[in-house]
Design a protein around this motif. Structure first.
Motif, mmCIF file in Angstrom:
data_model
loop_
_atom_site.group_PDB
_atom_site.id
_atom_site.type_symbol
_atom_site.label_atom_id
_atom_site.label_comp_id
_atom_site.label_asym_id
_atom_site.label_seq_id
_atom_site.Cartn_x
_atom_site.Cartn_y
_atom_site.Cartn_z
ATOM 1 N N ARG A 90 0.910 -1.293 0.216
ATOM 2 C CA ARG A 90 -0.140 0.394 -0.157
ATOM 3 C C ARG A 90 1.126 0.778 -0.171
ATOM 4 O O ARG A 90 2.148 0.985 -0.319
ATOM 5 N N GLU A 91 0.447 2.057 0.096
ATOM 6 C CA GLU A 91 0.907 3.915 0.294
ATOM 7 C C GLU A 91 2.050 4.009 1.060
ATOM 8 O O GLU A 91 3.054 4.541 1.268
ATOM 9 N N ASP A 278 2.829 -3.670 -8.798
ATOM 10 C CA ASP A 278 2.760 -4.138 -6.855
ATOM 11 C C ASP A 278 4.187 -4.290 -6.944
ATOM 12 O O ASP A 278 4.263 -4.175 -5.532
ATOM 13 N N GLU A 281 4.950 -0.735 -5.298
ATOM 14 C CA GLU A 281 3.936 -0.854 -4.578
ATOM 15 C C GLU A 281 5.106 -1.078 -2.739
ATOM 16 O O GLU A 281 4.618 -0.090 -2.082
ATOM 17 N N LYS A 287 8.831 6.148 -2.061
ATOM 18 C CA LYS A 287 7.477 6.035 -1.997
ATOM 19 C C LYS A 287 7.964 7.952 -0.600
ATOM 20 O O LYS A 287 7.496 9.498 -0.314
#
Length: 327
Positions: A90-91, A278, A281, A287
């Motif tokens: 996820r983020e 994926d 991520e 990120k």
């Protein structure tokens, strides 16, 4: 009163007592309303980036705020629900549901749901050991700018050198000598990159530990079953009996169950490796750095706009002063 009968004066009921209709003279205490227990509060073990672990009591909404995960992703870790093997990026977090490993990995910490399970205790110790070594490696790299002392951080084996020196086939062919020299230069650069191995991000160190723990669990169960299967088959071969047949049947059922679990983990990993999005991520550190960079850029632009407004205001004030002086 009429009839001359004497009516007894019954005292009023005491507070906290109720009189039943069947027996007015009998009183019983009124039970206090039960307080509702907090729902969704569970024990989570938190292992931070330095390897320190602590157990906290947190509810579902607190974990959602801490990790940025929606409620449907937390249901994957619910022990009361049966979910297949999952590695979900996820983020801000990675959700791991592999065998006995139920964890949430962020860029700075790992949250374990079933840390009190005896089968999870060895994994917690191994996870702390790896995270501690990662912390030391990161500190050394930031302090010295060189991570050569930590090139064996992940115990990667080096290929053994072959006996004898390779034959240079380009000696008699001048047209291939330049290509051979370029190949040597590229090979040297590749060795330099291998010697200067970079330290993995925190989330990949934790993810690697989770994957190895799940696969090791399946491997140990398969080895144990294999040790039990050979004697049982030998007994069945020497003597066919109901007891020996039942023993082999139980071993076969366990083998089918282990094979299914292995296939689920394998399918999940193959699906993850085949999807580049994926895989991207899972890079939480990148990120996070990108988000911090965007926030700093936005704050810098806002400060520049404020400075421009102030400078423009000063210029306007100066112009008004000059105009008033000229008049």
């Amino acid at each position: 009163m009429r009839g001359g009968g004497h009516v007894p004066n019954n005292p009023p009921p005491k507070p906290g007592l109720s009189i039943t209709d069947e027996d007015p003279d009998t009183a019983r205490p009124i039970s206090a309303p039960h307080r509702k227990k907090a729902t969704g509060v569970r024990a989570w073990m938190v292992v931070d980036s330095t390897g320190q672990a602590e157990v906290i009591e947190a509810g579902k909404h607190a974990i959602m705020r801490r990790t940025g995960l929606p409620a449907r992703d937390l249901r994957i870790l619910d022990p009361l629900l049966s979910y297949p093997s999952t590695v979900l990026g996820r983020e801000r977090a990675i959700v791991i549901n592999l065998e006995h490993i139920k964890a949430i990995i962020t860029a700075q910490e790992v949250l374990l749901l079933n840390s009190r399970d005896p089968s999870v205790t060895p994994f917690v110790e191994e996870l702390q050991r790896r995270i501690l070594r990662h912390h030391h490696a990161t500190t050394a790299q930031e302090g010295n700018g060189d991570d050569s002392n930590w090139s064996n951080l992940y115990d990667l084996g080096e290929p053994q050198s072959r006996a004898g020196s390779p034959v240079n086939l380009s000696q008699g062919f001048p047209q291939f000598q330049d290509q051979d020299e370029e190949g040597k230069a590229e090979g040297k650069q590749g060795l330099d990159n291998q010697d200067g191995m970079k330290v993995l991000p925190f989330e990949f160190v934790a993810l690697e530990a989770c994957l190895e723990a799940a696969c090791s669990c399946l491997e140990n169960e398969a080895k144990t079953l294999e040790l039990e299967a050979h004697p049982a088959l030998d007994k069945l071969t020497s003597k066919i009996s109901t007891l020996n047949l039942e023993r082999v049947r139980q071993i076969k059922s366990r083998l089918v169950a282990i094979t299914g679990r292995v296939q689920k983990v394998r399918d999940e990993l193959e699906h993850l490796l085949d999807d580049d999005e994926d895989m991207a991520e899972l890079y939480l550190t990148e990120k996070l750095l990108q988000q911090n960079l965007e926030n700093s850029s936005a704050s810098t632009l806002s400060e520049n706009d404020n400075m421009d407004d102030e400078v423009l205001g000063l210029d306007m004030d100066d112009r008004h002063v000059l105009i008033s002086v000229s008049f």
